[in-house]
Scaffold this active site. Sequence first.
Site, mmCIF file in Angstrom:
data_model
loop_
_atom_site.group_PDB
_atom_site.id
_atom_site.type_symbol
_atom_site.label_atom_id
_atom_site.label_comp_id
_atom_site.label_asym_id
_atom_site.label_seq_id
_atom_site.Cartn_x
_atom_site.Cartn_y
_atom_site.Cartn_z
ATOM 1 N N TYR A 79 0.837 -1.205 0.000
ATOM 2 C CA TYR A 79 0.000 0.000 0.000
ATOM 3 C C TYR A 79 0.868 1.250 0.000
ATOM 4 O O TYR A 79 0.641 2.191 -0.744
ATOM 5 C CB TYR A 79 -0.914 -0.012 1.226
ATOM 6 C CG TYR A 79 -1.936 1.096 1.200
ATOM 7 C CD1 TYR A 79 -3.153 0.905 0.534
ATOM 8 C CD2 TYR A 79 -1.714 2.310 1.832
ATOM 9 C CE1 TYR A 79 -4.098 1.910 0.487
ATOM 10 C CE2 TYR A 79 -2.648 3.315 1.786
ATOM 11 C CZ TYR A 79 -3.847 3.126 1.119
ATOM 12 O OH TYR A 79 -4.781 4.122 1.078
ATOM 13 N N PHE A 131 -8.744 20.132 -24.927
ATOM 14 C CA PHE A 131 -9.192 18.749 -24.964
ATOM 15 C C PHE A 131 -10.453 18.689 -24.100
ATOM 16 O O PHE A 131 -10.579 19.470 -23.156
ATOM 17 C CB PHE A 131 -8.107 17.787 -24.457
ATOM 18 C CG PHE A 131 -8.529 16.353 -24.571
ATOM 19 C CD1 PHE A 131 -8.674 15.770 -25.813
ATOM 20 C CD2 PHE A 131 -8.839 15.604 -23.448
ATOM 21 C CE1 PHE A 131 -9.112 14.455 -25.938
ATOM 22 C CE2 PHE A 131 -9.275 14.284 -23.565
ATOM 23 C CZ PHE A 131 -9.411 13.714 -24.812
ATOM 24 N N THR A 132 -11.375 17.784 -24.432
ATOM 25 C CA THR A 132 -12.683 17.762 -23.744
ATOM 26 C C THR A 132 -12.552 17.790 -22.222
ATOM 27 O O THR A 132 -13.138 18.652 -21.558
ATOM 28 C CB THR A 132 -13.481 16.499 -24.144
ATOM 29 O OG1 THR A 132 -12.606 15.373 -24.034
ATOM 30 C CG2 THR A 132 -14.006 16.597 -25.563
ATOM 31 N N ASP A 222 0.663 19.253 -21.251
ATOM 32 C CA ASP A 222 -0.046 17.970 -21.323
ATOM 33 C C ASP A 222 0.718 17.069 -22.295
ATOM 34 O O ASP A 222 0.720 17.305 -23.503
ATOM 35 C CB ASP A 222 -1.484 18.219 -21.808
ATOM 36 C CG ASP A 222 -2.299 16.941 -21.961
ATOM 37 O OD1 ASP A 222 -1.721 15.838 -21.886
ATOM 38 O OD2 ASP A 222 -3.532 17.050 -22.156
ATOM 39 N N LYS A 265 -2.282 6.501 -22.969
ATOM 40 C CA LYS A 265 -1.644 6.766 -24.266
ATOM 41 C C LYS A 265 -0.121 6.728 -24.115
ATOM 42 O O LYS A 265 0.542 5.938 -24.742
ATOM 43 C CB LYS A 265 -2.075 8.127 -24.796
ATOM 44 C CG LYS A 265 -3.547 8.174 -25.169
ATOM 45 C CD LYS A 265 -4.281 9.219 -24.387
ATOM 46 C CE LYS A 265 -5.763 9.202 -24.664
ATOM 47 N NZ LYS A 265 -6.395 10.420 -24.195
ATOM 48 N N ARG A 388 -16.612 12.887 -34.715
ATOM 49 C CA ARG A 388 -16.082 14.115 -34.115
ATOM 50 C C ARG A 388 -16.695 15.276 -34.895
ATOM 51 O O ARG A 388 -16.078 15.853 -35.767
ATOM 52 C CB ARG A 388 -14.544 14.164 -34.207
ATOM 53 C CG ARG A 388 -13.835 13.075 -33.451
ATOM 54 C CD ARG A 388 -13.475 13.473 -32.020
ATOM 55 N NE ARG A 388 -14.512 13.234 -31.050
ATOM 56 C CZ ARG A 388 -14.307 13.188 -29.728
ATOM 57 N NH1 ARG A 388 -13.107 13.338 -29.234
ATOM 58 N NH2 ARG A 388 -15.290 13.005 -28.905
ATOM 59 N N PHE A 454 -23.071 12.222 -27.137
ATOM 60 C CA PHE A 454 -22.441 11.294 -28.083
ATOM 61 C C PHE A 454 -22.078 9.963 -27.444
ATOM 62 O O PHE A 454 -21.962 8.958 -28.129
ATOM 63 C CB PHE A 454 -21.204 11.930 -28.739
ATOM 64 C CG PHE A 454 -20.108 12.295 -27.764
ATOM 65 C CD1 PHE A 454 -20.115 13.511 -27.125
ATOM 66 C CD2 PHE A 454 -19.068 11.408 -27.507
ATOM 67 C CE1 PHE A 454 -19.111 13.848 -26.227
ATOM 68 C CE2 PHE A 454 -18.051 11.736 -26.615
ATOM 69 C CZ PHE A 454 -18.082 12.952 -25.968
HETATM 70 C C1 LIG Z 1 -6.873 11.330 -23.367
HETATM 71 C C2 LIG Z 1 -6.331 12.634 -23.077
HETATM 72 C C3 LIG Z 1 -6.512 13.226 -21.823
HETATM 73 C C4 LIG Z 1 -7.319 12.567 -20.726
HETATM 74 O O1 LIG Z 1 -6.763 11.352 -20.345
HETATM 75 P P1 LIG Z 1 -7.676 10.159 -19.764
HETATM 76 O O2 LIG Z 1 -6.685 9.126 -19.373
HETATM 77 O O3 LIG Z 1 -8.584 9.713 -20.874
HETATM 78 O O4 LIG Z 1 -8.436 10.682 -18.616
HETATM 79 C C5 LIG Z 1 -5.968 14.479 -21.617
HETATM 80 N N1 LIG Z 1 -5.293 15.116 -22.588
HETATM 81 C C6 LIG Z 1 -5.103 14.573 -23.811
HETATM 82 C C7 LIG Z 1 -4.341 15.324 -24.846
HETATM 83 C C8 LIG Z 1 -5.626 13.327 -24.101
HETATM 84 O O5 LIG Z 1 -5.452 12.804 -25.329
#
Ligand SMILES: *Cc1c(COP(=O)(O)O)cnc(C)c1O
Length: 481
Positions: A79, A131-132, A222, A265, A388, A454
């Site tokens: 932990y 980004f969303t 990011d 990613k 999209r 969506f």
């Molecule tokens: C996917 C993504 C995020 C968010 O990451 P999650 O692991 O899906 O929460 C943030 N910024 C970028 C550029 C992304 O492609």
Amino acid sequence: MSITFYSGENIPLEMHKVRIVQKLNLPPVEDRVAAIREAGFNTFLLKNEDVYMDMLTDSGVNAMSDRQQASMLEADDSYAGSATFTRLSNKLTELFGTKYFLPTHQGRACENIISQVLVKPGQTVPMNYHFTTSKAHITVNGGTVEEVFKDEALNLNSEDLFKGNMDIEKLTTLIEERGAENIAFVRVESGTNLIGGQPHSVENLKEVRAVCDKYNLKLVYDISLLADNLYFIKQREDAYKEKSIREITRELADQAHILYFSARKLGFARGGGIITNSEEDYLAMREFITLYEGFLTYGGMSVREMEAITVGLDETMDEQYISQGPEFIKFMSDELQKKGVPVVLPAGGLGCHIDASKFLEHVRQTDYPAGALAAAIYIASGARGMERGTMSEQRDENGVETLAHMELVRMAMPRRVFTLSQVKYAVDRIAWLYDNRELIGGMEFVEEPKVLRFFFGKLEAKTDWPEQLAAKFRADFGDSL
Ligand SMILES: *Cc1c(COP(=O)(O)O)cnc(C)c1O
């Protein structure tokens, strides 16, 4: 990797072999019509067992290497004070030169914490593109987002090699107009997701940093899509052609005050994290990890995934590994373009983007051309992409549609997952669909959630075009799947 073929063919070559396989299913075209109907013509709602090529997203679906799988056996399930954490933390320090690491369960969790700590109500966050989830967290904390992208960024057919670059003049003007005290921080996104995985240059990030220094602002970077961006810098930015991926990574990281990533990613696994050299920022964010994520040495991640991320980050420094995604995407985009299909150029990372407004000129924007095209691609091929466009927007308070800037279908290319013959198959079916595009019609909502419609919304085809498309498929392909 691109090598020269004796035949003169110009195709990417996989620098890995497949050692674990997952069987795929390709249902007959009539079953595909039934499946997409049942899914409300929404590719998010398809069952994966009905999908031949899952090109919905690149998130959490990238292939792991043998070294990653092996490392998972060594995970230290404690932990607190886990050796797994130390290994990942040391790898981050080695690659990015940062001292502090806050682990999170995925990318948006970093955005939640960074926004809670740094955004005050009324403040603005300038960024190359939103980004969303990053926009949502800034907004929830009372902030607003201002995109300061180059005019070229939204040009779908451009020669610009760095469409992800920030417009420095627009950035400076914005800061001057609002006053630096009303800027929460400046955010740059690598491999800019929503404009088609387009990269920024090292030079541009340095310019952004110079502006931040002038106004005493923090630069938040990011790096979720860093792998693709690194590859493009190496390929396209003259001053960096001779530098190693490690050197480029370090030079980028040195510009930012705070970096964060989705390891769904970056690192070919599942998780996330915030890294920084600022003790002050680290301490301010630390308590939120234990509040929302988990203890400081796992942050909601499985230790097995953390081991895989450590190795995955190391593999991201290998140009032969990170070239696979962009090269396959370029191949797919080039082949589609040769067959007349309108695609976003230059090809970026993340996936191949098809321009649905040009593909389906006869479908009105309020009848969701990108959504209809995504459904039609599934019917024609069993491959699922993501809408999209206007379906991904939401209505205004009067119930009027917000029309999207672009109507795109994204065919994501999960890293190291598909073979070239599978990509050729997708190209073939999409080219067939393009020649039969007049058969594709529009759609309307039958179940429409107010927020993020969506994901769960269900639609209906406005005519029997799906059945007509399937009948034409049968006529042209005989009893082939
Ligand atoms: C996917 C993504 C995020 C968010 O990451 P999650 O692991 O899906 O929460 C943030 N910024 C970028 C550029 C992304 O492609």
